[in-house]
Write an enzyme that holds these catalytic residues in place. Structure first.
Site, mmCIF file in Angstrom:
data_model
loop_
_atom_site.group_PDB
_atom_site.id
_atom_site.type_symbol
_atom_site.label_atom_id
_atom_site.label_comp_id
_atom_site.label_asym_id
_atom_site.label_seq_id
_atom_site.Cartn_x
_atom_site.Cartn_y
_atom_site.Cartn_z
ATOM 1 N N SER A 52 -24.883 40.884 5.020
ATOM 2 C CA SER A 52 -23.737 40.193 4.418
ATOM 3 C C SER A 52 -23.241 40.911 3.165
ATOM 4 O O SER A 52 -23.991 41.606 2.486
ATOM 5 C CB SER A 52 -24.120 38.760 4.053
ATOM 6 O OG SER A 52 -24.707 38.102 5.141
HETATM 7 N N1 SAH Z 1 -28.594 37.487 5.634
HETATM 8 C C1 SAH Z 1 -28.681 38.525 6.627
HETATM 9 C C2 SAH Z 1 -27.596 38.288 7.650
HETATM 10 C C3 SAH Z 1 -27.821 38.972 8.924
HETATM 11 S S1 SAH Z 1 -26.563 38.633 10.131
HETATM 12 C C4 SAH Z 1 -28.498 39.867 5.950
HETATM 13 O O1 SAH Z 1 -27.798 39.891 4.931
HETATM 14 O O2 SAH Z 1 -28.994 40.862 6.424
HETATM 15 C C5 SAH Z 1 -27.137 37.159 10.861
HETATM 16 C C6 SAH Z 1 -28.462 37.217 11.569
HETATM 17 O O3 SAH Z 1 -28.653 35.958 12.231
HETATM 18 C C7 SAH Z 1 -28.574 38.280 12.651
HETATM 19 O O4 SAH Z 1 -29.664 39.106 12.381
HETATM 20 C C8 SAH Z 1 -28.762 37.484 13.937
HETATM 21 O O5 SAH Z 1 -29.616 38.117 14.879
HETATM 22 C C9 SAH Z 1 -29.359 36.186 13.426
HETATM 23 N N2 SAH Z 1 -29.192 35.024 14.302
HETATM 24 C C10 SAH Z 1 -28.108 34.638 15.013
HETATM 25 N N3 SAH Z 1 -28.341 33.496 15.677
HETATM 26 C C11 SAH Z 1 -29.625 33.147 15.378
HETATM 27 C C12 SAH Z 1 -30.465 32.052 15.766
HETATM 28 N N4 SAH Z 1 -30.035 31.095 16.569
HETATM 29 N N5 SAH Z 1 -31.719 32.023 15.265
HETATM 30 C C13 SAH Z 1 -32.180 32.982 14.429
HETATM 31 N N6 SAH Z 1 -31.433 34.036 14.027
HETATM 32 C C14 SAH Z 1 -30.178 34.111 14.491
#
Ligand code: SAH
Length: 206
Positions: free
Chosen positions: A59
């Protein structure tokens, strides 16, 4: 800490109204370039999300700050994070709270995040591979919940795992238009505030 990190904090966070000193301190504490892919390290402190593989993104720093500031964390808090991704936000949370319980559904991302977090000295993050939509009952209730993937319906399972008096941030909406919601759980109702427009990857229901 490096010059780019200091500029990021001054120009993207403080200049835009992030005031919580502890949150700002946490951003100084975590080197963002370690959480992006090697080829993107030069851009690690830019004002944008970056790809981390598997069609996911780390993000934008300002959005991470806005979400975490909204949670109003105390050092004794236990936080649930859905979507570990790169682990960057996990590291910021870990600097502010007692424990961070974090769930990710993509095994390779989870393993990588674990490694980087261990390397950066984070000891109070607890990991789970799975569908965050279902929450993590074993450690509930949580003082705060942070969701890093967008969903159309409010995740009621997660709200149930939030303590009364606790805050949850969640991006709500479809692929293109989303609002970042700050939800406060009261004795017998919820209050909701829109923090900003946003664009997160979708939350996947396995
Ligand atoms: N805060 C993180 C955001 C990563 S993007 C950062 O800054 O790196 C969002 C993440 O949510 C992804 O890695 C994706 O695989 C995960 N995600 C999506 N749906 C999900 C679910 N149902 N359960 C767990 N993780 C999930």
């Amino acid at each position: 800490m490096n010059v780019m990190q200091t500029r990021m904090i001054e120009e993207q966070l403080i200049a835009r109204g992030v005031t919580n000193r502890e949150v700002i301190r946490a951003f100084f504490h975590v080197p963002r370039h370690l959480f992006v892919r090697e080829q993107d390290q030069f851009y690690a402190y830019d004002d944008c999300p970056l790809p981390i593989g598997f069609q996911q993104t780390i993000s934008q720093p300002y959005i991470v700050a806005l979400m975490i500031e909204g949670l109003k964390l105390k050092p004794t808090d236990r936080v649930l994070e859905i979507g570990t991704g790169s682990g960057y936000q996990t590291a910021i949370l870990a600097a502010l709270a007692k424990e961070v319980f974090t769930i990710e559904r993509i095994p390779q991302l989870l393993e990588h995040a674990k490694e980087v977090l261990a390397y950066t000295g984070v000891k109070n993050a607890i990991f789970k591979l799975g569908n965050g939509y279902d929450g993590w009952k074993d450690h509930a209730p949580y003082d705060a919940i942070i969701v890093s993937a967008a969903t159309n319906e409010l995740p009621t399972n997660l709200l149930e795992e939030l303590k009364v008096g606790g805050n949850m941030v969640v991006p709500s909406g479809g692929m293109f238009t989303q609002k970042l919601l700050l939800i406060h759980k009261g004795e017998d109702d919820y209050t909701q505030k829109v923090l900003c427009d946003c664009r997160f990857v979708p939350m996947i229901h396995d």
